[in-house]
Enzyme design. Sequence first.
Site, mmCIF file in Angstrom:
data_model
loop_
_atom_site.group_PDB
_atom_site.id
_atom_site.type_symbol
_atom_site.label_atom_id
_atom_site.label_comp_id
_atom_site.label_asym_id
_atom_site.label_seq_id
_atom_site.Cartn_x
_atom_site.Cartn_y
_atom_site.Cartn_z
ATOM 1 N N TYR A 63 36.195 16.658 45.478
ATOM 2 C CA TYR A 63 36.364 16.279 44.064
ATOM 3 C C TYR A 63 37.836 16.178 43.706
ATOM 4 O O TYR A 63 38.634 17.059 44.041
ATOM 5 C CB TYR A 63 35.717 17.322 43.150
ATOM 6 C CG TYR A 63 34.213 17.235 43.079
ATOM 7 C CD1 TYR A 63 33.586 16.103 42.574
ATOM 8 C CD2 TYR A 63 33.432 18.304 43.497
ATOM 9 C CE1 TYR A 63 32.195 16.041 42.493
ATOM 10 C CE2 TYR A 63 32.046 18.252 43.415
ATOM 11 C CZ TYR A 63 31.438 17.116 42.914
ATOM 12 O OH TYR A 63 30.073 17.056 42.831
ATOM 13 N N LYS B 235 27.909 50.638 39.496
ATOM 14 C CA LYS B 235 27.616 49.616 38.485
ATOM 15 C C LYS B 235 27.708 48.223 39.108
ATOM 16 O O LYS B 235 28.265 48.055 40.197
ATOM 17 C CB LYS B 235 28.587 49.762 37.314
ATOM 18 C CG LYS B 235 30.047 49.608 37.692
ATOM 19 C CD LYS B 235 30.973 50.129 36.585
ATOM 20 C CE LYS B 235 32.426 49.966 36.976
ATOM 21 N NZ LYS B 235 33.325 50.722 36.082
HETATM 22 C C1 LIG Z 1 34.073 51.619 36.779
HETATM 23 C C2 LIG Z 1 34.410 52.989 36.295
HETATM 24 C C3 LIG Z 1 34.855 53.960 37.190
HETATM 25 C C4 LIG Z 1 35.144 53.679 38.644
HETATM 26 O O1 LIG Z 1 36.415 53.076 38.745
HETATM 27 P P1 LIG Z 1 37.026 52.721 40.193
HETATM 28 O O2 LIG Z 1 38.398 52.289 39.875
HETATM 29 O O3 LIG Z 1 36.173 51.633 40.741
HETATM 30 O O4 LIG Z 1 36.943 53.955 41.010
HETATM 31 C C5 LIG Z 1 35.055 55.239 36.719
HETATM 32 N N1 LIG Z 1 34.848 55.538 35.415
HETATM 33 C C6 LIG Z 1 34.447 54.616 34.519
HETATM 34 C C7 LIG Z 1 34.244 55.023 33.098
HETATM 35 C C8 LIG Z 1 34.216 53.323 34.915
HETATM 36 O O5 LIG Z 1 33.828 52.412 34.034
#
Ligand SMILES: *Cc1c(COP(=O)(O)O)cnc(C)c1O
Length: 367
Positions: A259, A41
């Site tokens: 800044y 993702k």
């Molecule tokens: C993002 C996500 C994962 C992966 O989690 P990690 O800690 O990056 O391994 C797994 N399951 C769901 C439902 C997620 O949203």
Amino acid sequence: MSTLPELRPTWADVDLAAFSGNVDTVVGLLPEGSRLIAVLKANGYGHGAVELARRCRADRVAMIATALLEESLALRAAGIDLPLLVLGPLDEAQIRAAVDAGITPGVVGPEELAAACAVARGRDVAIHLKLDSGMGRMGVTEGELPEAMAMIRSAPRLRVEAIYTHLASADDPGDPLTEAQLAAFGPMLAALRAAGIDAPLHHVANSAATLRGLVRPGDFARVGIALFGPDGRVTRPLLRWRTEIVRLKTLPPGHAVGYGATFRTTRESRIATLPVGYADGYDRLLSNNGEVLIRGRRAPVAGAVSMDLVTVDVTDVPGAAAGDEVVLLGGQGDETITAGELASRTNTISYEVFSRISARVPRRFSA
Ligand SMILES: *Cc1c(COP(=O)(O)O)cnc(C)c1O
């Protein structure tokens, strides 16, 4: 050093061989019969989802998961033909679009289940069904199970391919919530089974749970962050974010920098300007707080991080010169800045450090 003259010399190199190595490492940690769901993702945690997905071979990776439908659709459009799973909530039109593209909805609650059942009135629909075993965010709760069972039983063309849940605190081995969630998941599965609803597949573990050996034999594991070597321990980092010194000046003692004049020189100082800023994902909390690597040494950020520029004090980097490579994240010489280091300096987690490296930073992939 930049190969395209119109681009500033700021980019992220992504080592795809290291990614493949990390996939192998994680697969090697799985018990008998278990397989990997690679979670890609948010553009593969900022690394480049399409290129990483091309590196996922069916003998290693059972599925790729994304948060959004559009993320999975982009992978399909790029020719990725592995099974795809959407972990985020979808409405009926999105479920229809997912099914059209051969993408599996990871149904996260009764509303989405109702939508999936509506789509399944006219066609076969395969889903993964998420249960809330205690995280309190998404998933069908225990109280919603009877309603969910009734919907599933009334939708003969809906196939529950997998039942899954998500752990809230697996990264903290001392937190009893993980055990409580695992203990709650079993009876929820049993209740579904008693109602004639079973799935050939279950998945529970994220990266932390997988590294802790909590994957039950035969279950899939949904692994994201561990594929990116956030701390360089079990798996290797694959992203190296670099830029170059574009300006270098010598300032007298007592001179303001940046800044708000939050940095003032206390000695004659060499201040280097870097063409990168918070709009690229270099967090403003790194103002007077971060370090970068130049000539294999650490140099402190001096003054406020601007939208497009960062100033660093290179007084103690002998020979520092315009055109020198500067590493913001990754290794140079014997020194390394991990995502974990940037995260602890900015009160966040490596996930946010990676995923906020903005689209303005080109990713360059090496095989
Ligand atoms: C993002 C996500 C994962 C992966 O989690 P990690 O800690 O990056 O391994 C797994 N399951 C769901 C439902 C997620 O949203």
